[in-house]
Design a protein around this motif. Structure first.
Motif, PDB file in Angstrom:
ATOM      1  N   ASP A 119      -8.520  14.978  56.235  1.00  0.00           N
ATOM      2  CA  ASP A 119      -7.866  14.830  54.922  1.00  0.00           C
ATOM      3  C   ASP A 119      -6.602  14.022  55.078  1.00  0.00           C
ATOM      4  OD1 ASP A 119      -6.988  15.124  52.344  1.00  0.00           O
ATOM      5  OD2 ASP A 119      -6.479  17.242  52.517  1.00  0.00           O
ATOM      6  N   ASP A 120      -6.623  12.717  54.961  1.00  0.00           N
ATOM      7  CA  ASP A 120      -7.769  11.888  54.632  1.00  0.00           C
ATOM      8  C   ASP A 120      -7.642  10.570  55.402  1.00  0.00           C
ATOM      9  OD1 ASP A 120     -10.005  10.797  53.172  1.00  0.00           O
ATOM     10  OD2 ASP A 120      -8.632   9.963  51.711  1.00  0.00           O
ATOM     11  N   GLU A 156      -0.657  11.382  47.536  1.00  0.00           N
ATOM     12  CA  GLU A 156      -1.727  12.179  46.895  1.00  0.00           C
ATOM     13  C   GLU A 156      -1.420  13.659  46.943  1.00  0.00           C
ATOM     14  OE1 GLU A 156      -5.198  14.660  46.380  1.00  0.00           O
ATOM     15  OE2 GLU A 156      -4.061  14.472  48.234  1.00  0.00           O
ATOM     16  N   GLU A 157      -0.860  14.098  48.061  1.00  0.00           N
ATOM     17  CA  GLU A 157      -0.651  15.537  48.247  1.00  0.00           C
ATOM     18  C   GLU A 157       0.427  16.106  47.322  1.00  0.00           C
ATOM     19  OE1 GLU A 157      -2.695  17.241  49.734  1.00  0.00           O
ATOM     20  OE2 GLU A 157      -3.616  16.131  51.377  1.00  0.00           O
ATOM     21  N   GLU A 163     -11.786  10.335  48.135  1.00  0.00           N
ATOM     22  CA  GLU A 163     -12.078  11.536  48.925  1.00  0.00           C
ATOM     23  C   GLU A 163     -12.657  12.616  48.009  1.00  0.00           C
ATOM     24  OE1 GLU A 163      -8.694  13.817  50.165  1.00  0.00           O
ATOM     25  OE2 GLU A 163      -7.626  13.425  48.303  1.00  0.00           O
TER      26      GLU A 163
HETATM   27 ZN   LIG Z   1      -6.858  14.776  50.492  1.00  0.00          ZN
END
Ligand SMILES: [Zn+2]
Length: 489
Positions: free
Chosen positions: A157-158, A191-192, A219
């Motif tokens: 991830d990722d 993204e997180e 993802e």
């Molecule tokens: Zn991710």
């Protein structure tokens, strides 16, 4: 009279036989679709080189922290410089635009009348929980390669997605490949923590340029190995939607006072009842639409009894529903889930609360929305002393078309790489950057072409995240085929 009874018994007996025959026939017909003649691909890759590159990518501490402090900006800029230095072919042929610290590449296609596609991943990672470092068999940012396994945060991830896509494009450029469609690659840096400055900015730019994608691949789910109970084959679960999220405060109010002479009920006990009521009354859901499609596809590869259940939903629907609702994973695919997460009451041990609050997080199934969930909860628990307040949230994404050409291209690619495996549309339980990209794509798919076993699950945001070199290489083959198949349809 006796004769009438005998006739009735015979009639009942005949009915059971007929029912049995229908069930068995439907079960026998409930088989996987015929496997089209898909040729296995032979793609020679330098696996040691692939592994070394993923290992190097893992060593950058591109960590997204919830708070804005703590972020090490140079790790992000160093990662970008590393990508540019490590993938010279990509940077020669493709056009790069940096948006904040996200990277957007454009690979010009030969046929400008075709809508472009997007392959995307994110290179930021979640932190390692302080105190859990020694639970890792290899240090989380070492990128160590031990016995054919690449270790570290981002292995699944990722960063494997990001590096996998770059390796696939490099391979194809070496082969002299030119895409028919224009292909965008986007590598997000946040993204997180919601992706607003990365995927959000990329999406805004594409919108501004009038770019509408045929489809995007982000993802999401994986090629499941042994994760789906009762399934003996590999399952490429291509997520076609992602759940939303809404957080509600359940607020109980009361007069307060001294705890030495308490009334029979106070804000805390009222609140406790409300939470219990919520827990006892899950948001209605069940098999319909996307969920039905997924279980229908997957069950065709299951043993006879399981196939029998799903082939006869008209008869066994309630049993299936009950079984799937009993498991936390499958339950989350069927409905909006309810999770009380925070509580507050009085500020002092001997003071009755004038207000007690429970914070409840709901993960929204595509059939519901923030307002419908708020209405449901209000109707269930609101009273003179209990009210419901919305904190914020996001609706579920649109459900992408699993009959469309993009889905078919991904499905075909997985079968070229992994053979006659099950492929089914799925629902993403967690969030992804596709909540942004989906705004400029006719269809947004969420899927990583790597194999995932149940032992791997603890790696996500947890400890001992890793991927085998062989698995990583297969995934790169997957991306190569997705680009080949996807860019010409
Ligand atoms: Zn991710």
């Amino acid at each position: 009279m006796a004769k009438v009874l005998t006739n009735m018994a015979l009639g009942g007996f005949a009915l059971v036989i007929i029912l049995g025959l229908v069930v068995v026939t439907k079960t026998l017909l409930h088989t996987p679709p015929p496997f089209d003649d898909i040729a296995a691909v032979d793609i020679q890759l330098d696996e040691a080189n692939l592994a070394a590159n993923l290992s190097a990518a893992i060593r950058f501490k591109t960590i997204s922290y919830q708070a804005s402090t703590g972020k090490q900006n140079t790790e992000f800029s160093d990662f970008i410089a590393w990508v540019i230095a490590t993938y010279p072919e990509v940077n020669q042929v493709l056009e790069l635009e940096l948006l904040n610290q996200s990277m957007l590449y454009k690979w010009q296609g030969l046929d400008t009348t075709l809508k472009p596609i997007l392959l995307t991943g994110h290179y930021d990672v979640v932190p390692v929980i302080p105190g859990s470092e020694d639970k890792w068999q290899q240090p989380p940012f070492s990128g160590n390669i031990v016995d054919g396994v690449i270790w570290g945060r981002g292995a699944l991830d990722d960063k494997s997605g990001v590096v996998g896509i770059l390796q696939a494009v490099t391979y194809l450029l070496d082969q002299g490949f030119q895409p028919q469609r224009t292909i965008y690659l986007s590598f997000g840096h946040d993204e997180e923590i919601g992706g607003r400055n990365g995927a959000g900015a990329v999406t805004a730019l594409l919108k501004q340029q009038g770019v509408q994608l045929a489809w995007s691949l982000d993802e999401g789910s994986f090629v499941f190995d042994g994760i789906f109970p009762g399934l003996e084959t590999l399952l490429a679960s291509i997520n076609v939607a992602e759940k939303g999220s809404v957080t509600l405060d359940i607020v109980a109010t009361a007069p307060g006072g001294h705890s030495s002479m308490p009334p029979r009920n106070n804000a805390v006990s009222d609140l406790a009842k409300a939470i219990t009521k919520l827990q006892d009354n899950p948001v209605p859901g069940g098999l319909s639409g996307l969920s039905t499609q997924m279980f229908d596809n997957v069950s065709r590869y299951m043993p006879f009894t399981m196939r029998g259940l799903f082939a006869n939903q008209w008869l066994f629907g309630p049993i299936i529903d009950q079984q799937l609702s009993a498991s936390t994973t499958t339950n989350a695919m069927l409905r909006t889930t309810t999770a009380p997460t925070m509580l507050s009451g009085s500020v002092k041990t001997n003071v009755l609360p004038i207000e007690a609050i429970a914070t409840v997080n709901f993960r929204i199934h595509p059939r519901d929305n923030m307002q419908s969930i708020e209405n449901y909860v209000t109707q269930l628990v609101a009273s003179d002393t209990i009210s419901v307040r919305r904190r914020g949230g996001i609706n579920a994404s649109a459900v992408s078309d699993w009959q469309a050409s993009g889905y078919a291209a991904i499905a075909q690619s997985m079968r070229e790489v992994y053979g006659d495996i099950a492929v089914a549309p799925g629902l993403m339980i967690a969030g992804s950057d596709s909540k942004h990209y989906g705004q400029v794509a006719d269809n947004a798919y969420r899927f990583n072409p790597f194999i995932l076993t149940s032992q791997d699950l603890t790696g996500f945001h947890g400890t001992n995240e890793k991927i085998s070199v062989q698995n990583f290489a297969q995934g790169v083959r997957g991306y190569i085929q997705v680009i080949r198949n996807g860019s010409r349809r």
